[in-house]
Design an enzyme around this catalytic site. Structure first.
Site, PDB file in Angstrom:
ATOM      1  N   ALA A   1       2.788   6.017  -2.961  1.00  0.00           N
ATOM      2  CA  ALA A   1       3.908   6.835  -3.451  1.00  0.00           C
ATOM      3  C   ALA A   1       3.796   7.044  -4.960  1.00  0.00           C
ATOM      4  O   ALA A   1       4.061   8.140  -5.466  1.00  0.00           O
ATOM      5  CB  ALA A   1       5.239   6.162  -3.103  1.00  0.00           C
TER       6      ALA A   1
ATOM      7  N   ASP B   1       0.832  -1.199   0.000  1.00  0.00           N
ATOM      8  CA  ASP B   1       0.000   0.000   0.000  1.00  0.00           C
ATOM      9  C   ASP B   1       0.866   1.248   0.000  1.00  0.00           C
ATOM     10  O   ASP B   1       0.596   2.210  -0.713  1.00  0.00           O
ATOM     11  CB  ASP B   1      -0.925   0.010   1.229  1.00  0.00           C
ATOM     12  CG  ASP B   1      -1.985  -1.065   1.136  1.00  0.00           C
ATOM     13  OD1 ASP B   1      -2.434  -1.336   0.006  1.00  0.00           O
ATOM     14  OD2 ASP B   1      -2.363  -1.635   2.172  1.00  0.00           O
ATOM     15  N   GLU B   2       1.910   1.216   0.807  1.00  0.00           N
ATOM     16  CA  GLU B   2       2.820   2.365   0.897  1.00  0.00           C
ATOM     17  C   GLU B   2       3.396   2.701  -0.480  1.00  0.00           C
ATOM     18  O   GLU B   2       3.446   3.859  -0.887  1.00  0.00           O
ATOM     19  CB  GLU B   2       3.944   2.032   1.888  1.00  0.00           C
ATOM     20  CG  GLU B   2       5.044   3.070   1.920  1.00  0.00           C
ATOM     21  CD  GLU B   2       6.053   2.837   3.041  1.00  0.00           C
ATOM     22  OE1 GLU B   2       5.829   1.928   3.859  1.00  0.00           O
ATOM     23  OE2 GLU B   2       7.041   3.569   3.093  1.00  0.00           O
ATOM     24  N   ARG B   3       3.820   1.679  -1.188  1.00  0.00           N
ATOM     25  CA  ARG B   3       4.454   1.909  -2.497  1.00  0.00           C
ATOM     26  C   ARG B   3       3.461   2.433  -3.524  1.00  0.00           C
ATOM     27  O   ARG B   3       3.783   3.314  -4.322  1.00  0.00           O
ATOM     28  CB  ARG B   3       5.120   0.620  -2.983  1.00  0.00           C
ATOM     29  CG  ARG B   3       6.334   0.291  -2.148  1.00  0.00           C
ATOM     30  CD  ARG B   3       6.920  -1.073  -2.406  1.00  0.00           C
ATOM     31  NE  ARG B   3       7.969  -1.321  -1.416  1.00  0.00           N
ATOM     32  CZ  ARG B   3       8.460  -2.511  -1.122  1.00  0.00           C
ATOM     33  NH1 ARG B   3       8.003  -3.596  -1.745  1.00  0.00           N
ATOM     34  NH2 ARG B   3       9.403  -2.631  -0.216  1.00  0.00           N
TER      35      ARG B   3
END
Lengths: 380, 258
Positions: A247, A242-244
């Site tokens: 981004a 999810d973080e990637r």
């Protein structure tokens, strides 16, 4: 209509976030840089608007929606003219809370997820250590069980929301002999005795508070463990996806915004008797950048669609993270050039993007980590 | 209490406007639209009455299909239902034509209060509100900056020139044309947006409200719109701040203004 506006509700939600960005974030963008963090009260406002729990169960105050709504939100937040602020918000929504929402038990979710979705508590993700970044398995922060408590010692660095966070999603070693089965995720309230932090001085993303945490015999109940003891590494790897993707979405929104502002500049700036935009070099470069931005956006959209469809998007997200990081850096670099001396000023959007975008290729797993994973996937 | 809020959809404030080929209006293709800013404040004022007690808030607008987006936004903010009137003959409608349509909508139900914005951001006529009140034969106040509803009437503060305020007591039903800044306009929350899916949005043709193209035919038409040519004769003063100030006073004296 943007590519992710699948329904009228997506469009309306986009309107709401856009308005929030235009009224609450963009006018205060430089103020947040000065403060080195976002105004914490805005989390409450975002909570009331439903922005902090898009994909989470309505039982905990979430909206129960899919990744397409997250994409809409970060496409708009990416235009906030403050990459640090966008990052701080994304830490709350997509980096520090997904594991808790997916694996946490009922009591833990009621105590920490519900207020995080409401914006009453701010969360941070604490994985990286002074000696272990992309090499997550190399972390040393240790939690030793003592009855019903964990006793934690160690340190974590480059932690976004360090000063604002009420709790950390902390990855620790709970069994050094168990390999990948020896890590656990723990919800660690930041007001416990034995925790201290210091803020770090970054070159970019100034609107976020990044810090170094020290843990000295910090006692926290074992009940604060997210999911099963020993499953922390695997849970964290899922959380990274999810973080990637966030981004990718927000960096491309930022690049698009910068491109548009640069075009406006090129149309107004006159050199040798004509606008900069009428020079072939400008046109070719701008078209090239536009092509790259759109290619990156399409790749990102494909990732979002896979997530919406519930398919494994790890490989595609890894490629998108690698590509978007590089595109955003190239766009910022070229846009500075169009702005000339002004582009080198801190007040210039291009100048800020130049240092802000550098982080995309480092945070959430470096370019090299992405390539290492892809090389393995491709059988090298 | 039953409240009607009249909304207009106008070009987005950040839209890059270009004059259309016939020179009488802007090119509308490819630009974004939004709720007229004055009308946002009118809607918020109505929603605050709803929040404070029993009230039904109905929003109405006139325009092509694109205006449903603005109606959905209003429903997402908290309005209870929406009415969308359209007929191709309304494409060039003037203020009176618009007021007639809104009057026909309002007459179908007994509204206690009709809210509208003081004017629209795009055409700036500020006429629809007063005309609508006249057609409905109800009192109205324009440039409203404060409302206080009590016992079947409303105490209204109206903005006059130079910061002066006029206070009046108006019986219901009435029409209030709201000034911007009267309140803080809420956002449509995600919860509100999802609830709005289930709220009624009635599409009506002119015939549904007892009108036809002839009844709303414009009496006013726009001859042309244009960008004023750049003026000449500006005096650029140079020097230090003190020098510029001295030169400026001199110029003002020269012109006999001081």
């Amino acid at each position: 209509m943007a590519a992710t506006d699948y329904t009228p509700e997506h469009q309306l939600f986009r309107e709401t976030v856009r308005k929030f960005v235009e009224e609450e974030l963009r006018p205060r963008a430089r103020e947040f840089d000065e403060m080195g963090r976002i105004d914490k009260s805005l989390f409450k406002k975002m909570g009331e608007l439903g922005m902090l729990g898009l994909r989470y169960d309505p039982k905990y105050g979430g909206a129960g929606l899919d990744w397409s709504y997250s994409a809409v939100m970060f496409e708009e937040l990416g235009r906030s003219d403050n990459a640090g602020v966008t990052m701080g918000i994304s830490v709350q929504t997509d980096m520090a809370t997904p594991s808790l929402a997916q694996f946490g038990d009922e009591e833990l979710k009621q105590k920490y997820l519900v207020p995080a979705i409401a914006g009453e508590m701010v969360a941070a993700i604490a994985v990286t250590e002074p000696d272990a970044g992309s090499d997550v398995a190399g972390i040393k922060t240790r939690a030793v069980r003592d009855g019903d408590d964990w006793v934690i010692n160690g340190s974590k660095t480059y932690i976004t929301n360090a000063a604002t966070a009420d709790w950390l999603c902390l990855l620790v070693v709970t069994d050094p002999d168990a390999g990948y089965g020896g890590y656990s995720q723990i919800v660690l309230p930041t007001d416990l005795p034995g925790i201290r932090y210091e803020l770090l001085d970054k070159i970019g993303n100034l609107g976020s508070d990044t810090g170094l945490f020290y843990f000295d015999n910090v006692r926290v109940p074992v009940a604060n463990t997210i999911g099963d003891i020993g499953r922390g590494f695997q849970q964290q790897m899922m959380q990274f996806q999810d973080e990637r993707l966030v981004a990718c979405v927000s960096s491309m929104a930022g690049s698009e915004h910068l491109w548009q502002e640069t075009r406006r500049w090129a149309e107004e700036r006159r050199l040798f008797g004509k606008p900069l935009s009428k020079m072939q070099n400008t046109q070719f470069k701008m078209v090239e950048l536009w092509t790259l931005i759109n290619a990156a956006k399409e790749l990102t959209r494909a990732c979002v669609e896979k997530r919406v469809a519930g398919e494994d998007a790890t490989e595609l997200i890894t490629m998108a993270k690698l590509f978007c990081g590089r595109v955003s850096r190239q766009v910022a670099d070229e846009c500075i050039q169009f702005h000339g001396g002004y582009g080198y000023m801190k007040e210039s959007m291009a100048g800020r993007a130049f240092v802000d975008s550098r982080l995309i290729s480092i945070g959430g797993g470096s370019d090299e980590t992405m390539m290492h994973y892809l090389a393995k996937q491709l059988g090298f | 209490m039953k409240i009607l809020v009249c909304l207009k959809q106008v070009p987005h404030k950040d839209a890059r406007l270009e004059i259309g080929s016939d020179g009488t209006w802007i090119k509308e293709d490819g630009i974004k639209f939004e709720i007229n800013d004055y009308d946002n404040y009118a809607l918020e004022e109505a929603l605050r009455l709803k929040d404070a007690g029993e009230a039904e808030v109905v929003v109405a607008t006139i325009g092509p299909d694109r205006v449903t987006q603005s109606l959905r936004t209003a429903l997402g903010m908290g309005a209870d239902r929406a009415i969308h009137v359209w007929d191709d003959s309304l494409a060039n409608a003037d203020s009176l034509g618009i007021a007639k349509v809104l009057a026909a909508v309002a007459k179908e139900e007994n509204f206690d209060v009709v809210f509208c914005g003081l004017m629209s951001d795009d055409s700036n006529y500020a006429m629809v509100g007063p005309m609508l009140a006249q057609l409905l034969d109800i009192p109205h106040v324009t440039a409203v900056v404060k409302t206080d509803f009590e016992n079947g009437a409303v105490k209204v503060e109206k903005e006059l020139e130079g910061g002066t305020l006029e206070v009046s007591q108006v019986p219901l039903p009435c029409l209030l044309a709201v000034q911007t800044g009267i309140n803080e306009v809420r956002y449509a929350s995600l919860k509100g947006i999802m609830q709005a899916k289930k709220k009624p949005l009635d599409k009506k043709a002119l015939s549904d409200i007892g009108l036809d193209g002839a009844a709303v035919a414009p009496k006013l038409s726009i001859e042309k719109i244009y960008t004023p040519p750049k003026g000449e004769g500006a005096n650029l003063l140079s020097g230090s701040a003190d020098e510029i100030a001295t030169q400026m006073v001199g110029k003002i004296k020269e012109l006999g203004l001081l």
